[in-house]
Motif scaffolding. Structure first.
Motif, PDB file in Angstrom:
ATOM      1  N   ASN A 232       0.855  -1.188   0.000  1.00  0.00           N
ATOM      2  CA  ASN A 232       0.000   0.000   0.000  1.00  0.00           C
ATOM      3  C   ASN A 232       0.884   1.228   0.000  1.00  0.00           C
ATOM      4  O   ASN A 232       1.859   1.287   0.755  1.00  0.00           O
ATOM      5  N   SER A 234       1.192   5.690  -0.587  1.00  0.00           N
ATOM      6  CA  SER A 234       0.609   7.019  -0.786  1.00  0.00           C
ATOM      7  C   SER A 234       1.716   8.053  -0.725  1.00  0.00           C
ATOM      8  O   SER A 234       2.801   7.784  -0.206  1.00  0.00           O
ATOM      9  N   ILE A 245      -4.135  10.140  -7.075  1.00  0.00           N
ATOM     10  CA  ILE A 245      -4.382   8.688  -6.958  1.00  0.00           C
ATOM     11  C   ILE A 245      -4.429   8.075  -8.359  1.00  0.00           C
ATOM     12  O   ILE A 245      -3.795   7.042  -8.634  1.00  0.00           O
ATOM     13  N   CYS A 249      -1.849   5.436 -10.308  1.00  0.00           N
ATOM     14  CA  CYS A 249      -2.293   4.172 -10.939  1.00  0.00           C
ATOM     15  C   CYS A 249      -1.855   4.130 -12.395  1.00  0.00           C
ATOM     16  O   CYS A 249      -1.370   3.093 -12.879  1.00  0.00           O
ATOM     17  N   TYR A 287      -6.107  -1.465 -13.032  1.00  0.00           N
ATOM     18  CA  TYR A 287      -6.402  -0.946 -11.690  1.00  0.00           C
ATOM     19  C   TYR A 287      -7.888  -0.692 -11.579  1.00  0.00           C
ATOM     20  O   TYR A 287      -8.578  -0.511 -12.589  1.00  0.00           O
ATOM     21  N   VAL A 296      -3.631  -3.313  -9.348  1.00  0.00           N
ATOM     22  CA  VAL A 296      -3.632  -2.273  -8.324  1.00  0.00           C
ATOM     23  C   VAL A 296      -5.074  -1.989  -7.909  1.00  0.00           C
ATOM     24  O   VAL A 296      -5.931  -1.775  -8.761  1.00  0.00           O
ATOM     25  N   ARG A 297      -5.308  -2.024  -6.612  1.00  0.00           N
ATOM     26  CA  ARG A 297      -6.656  -1.786  -6.088  1.00  0.00           C
ATOM     27  C   ARG A 297      -6.718  -0.408  -5.434  1.00  0.00           C
ATOM     28  O   ARG A 297      -5.814  -0.029  -4.682  1.00  0.00           O
ATOM     29  N   ILE A 298      -7.788   0.336  -5.737  1.00  0.00           N
ATOM     30  CA  ILE A 298      -8.103   1.555  -4.994  1.00  0.00           C
ATOM     31  C   ILE A 298      -9.131   1.146  -3.939  1.00  0.00           C
ATOM     32  O   ILE A 298     -10.232   0.726  -4.291  1.00  0.00           O
ATOM     33  N   TYR A 309      -4.807   6.173  -0.477  1.00  0.00           N
ATOM     34  CA  TYR A 309      -3.663   5.383  -0.918  1.00  0.00           C
ATOM     35  C   TYR A 309      -4.130   4.330  -1.912  1.00  0.00           C
ATOM     36  O   TYR A 309      -5.335   4.136  -2.106  1.00  0.00           O
ATOM     37  N   ILE A 310      -3.168   3.665  -2.557  1.00  0.00           N
ATOM     38  CA  ILE A 310      -3.490   2.557  -3.461  1.00  0.00           C
ATOM     39  C   ILE A 310      -2.733   1.310  -3.004  1.00  0.00           C
ATOM     40  O   ILE A 310      -1.747   1.408  -2.268  1.00  0.00           O
ATOM     41  N   GLU A 311      -3.222   0.155  -3.452  1.00  0.00           N
ATOM     42  CA  GLU A 311      -2.612  -1.122  -3.084  1.00  0.00           C
ATOM     43  C   GLU A 311      -2.086  -1.819  -4.337  1.00  0.00           C
ATOM     44  O   GLU A 311      -2.873  -2.195  -5.210  1.00  0.00           O
TER      45      GLU A 311
END
Ligand code: ADP
Ligand code: MN
Ligand code: MN
Ligand code: MN
Length: 340
Positions: A232, A234, A245, A249, A287, A296-298, A309-311
């Motif tokens: 994760n 940011s 964000i 991505c 994403y 990539v997950r939001i 943040y993003i994962e």
């Protein structure tokens, strides 16, 4: 009076570096000095020029020994000119962090791992001659039919807290014997320091339980999730607005970037990123909000709040956290220059 310093470093094992440690007895008024080891025994030197330098970079209390004893995480340096050893990923990580420090990057890393019986090398909770019922009830489960090794996990969590590591949580994972701990949020370098020390504590505490811990990304073939290290991330601007964000991505999908990142996300990544088992295929980049099948997950709260943040779901459990955060800091912060 004396105390003990356990020196930790990352060896030159291929394709995945492992922790090595040795003990130094110090007088109470002594600081842990620069030290060294035989690199010909760790795939880091040849026998005729075997010395490798250990430079202390991160120190914390040793919760295994207690008292005044400490753990000393080190970088490896060459004797020739005290430059970073080729297997030292931390030096580059520090340089990238220094370059983009004003964007205040934060990381939270989810380290998954699997407990194996040290003799049969079969996952804890698997019957000796066969397989348990399929995935479903084990993730965050409770009860002897669901969970194996919880005593070790509790000991490890306590040890991380006593050492002063920023451990954020733990959970049982989808395969029996599989677990996760999270470290963060912390900066680019410190999160990886804490992951390596937390890995050491896990392996060390497992010794007395007769358990082998593996960070193999695909310890069981077949219909079982692999083990990852979701990362994760940011920056200051991502924590304040949604456009950064999306820029972050998109930056991870730019030409050449997916390949560059995958090459640093751990050995055997194509066996884990199959497009099944909550992963995106290794040859696709995607994403999306709440999408556990994306690269990539939001997280949904981030979409709702319009910041956060993003994962990155791609890193393997066996990746070097220094290299994962180096790549993410470089790619995302480069794209976000000017977004303060
Ligand atoms: P998941 O729902 O994917 O299992 P976890 O709860 O296991 O998520 O892990 C989330 C991680 O994200 C934690 O380590 C947490 O510290 C970290 N985190 C939270 N906020 C931020 C942020 N703003 N920047 C980076 N990491 C963050
Ligand atoms: Mn998690
Ligand atoms: Mn997980
Ligand atoms: Mn996750």
């Amino acid at each position: 009076m004396t105390y003990r310093a356990e020196y930790l470093w990352i060896d030159g094992n291929e394709p995945v570096g492992e922790i090595r440690t040795k003990t130094k007895i110090l007088k109470n008024d002594e600081e842990p000095p620069i030290w060294g080891f035989d690199g010909s025994s760790t795939n880091q030197a040849t026998g005729d020029n075997s010395d490798v330098v250990l430079k202390p970079v991160f120190t914390c209390g040793d919760p295994v020994r207690g008292g005044d004893n400490i753990l000393v995480l080190c970088e490896t340096l060459l004797t020739r000119d005290l430059s970073p050893h080729p297997t030292n990923r931390r030096a580059e990580c520090v340089a990238v962090y220094e370059k983009y420090k004003d964007q205040d990057p934060w990381f939270g890393m989810e380290q998954e791992y699997t407990l194996l019986d040290a003799i049969t090398r079969w996952p804890a909770g698997f019957p000796t001659a066969g397989f348990p019922p399929p995935q479903g009830p084990y993730y965050c489960g409770v009860g002897a039919g669901r969970i194996s090794g919880r005593e070790l996990i509790e000991e490890h969590t306590t040890a991380c807290i006593e050492a002063g590591l920023t451990i954020a949580g733990t959970n049982a994972e989808v395969m029996p014997g599989q677990w996760e701990f999270q470290i963060g949020p912390l900066d680019t370098v410190t999160v990886a320091d804490h992951i390596w020390v937390a890995r050491y504590l896990l392996f060390r505490l497992a010794e007395k339980h007769g358990i082998e811990v593996t960070i193999d990304p695909k310890p069981m073939l077949g219909d079982w999730n692999g083990a990852g290290m979701h990362t994760n991330v940011s920056t200051k601007s991502m924590r304040e607005g949604y456009e950064p964000i999306i820029v972050a991505c998109e930056s991870l999908g730019m030409a050449g970037k997916p390949e560059e990142h995958l090459a640093g996300y751990g050995a055997g990544i194509e066996f884990r990123l199959t497009g099944e088992h909550e992963t995106e295929r290794y040859d696709q980049y995607s994403y999306g909000v709440s999408d556990r099948g994306a690269s990539v997950r939001i997280p949904w709260q981030v979409a709702r709040d319009g910041k956060g943040y993003i994962e990155d779901r791609r890193p393997n459990a066996n990746a070097d956290p220094y290299y994962v955060t180096t790549l993410l800091t470089r790619t995302i912060c480069e794209a976000l220059v000017g977004f303060d």
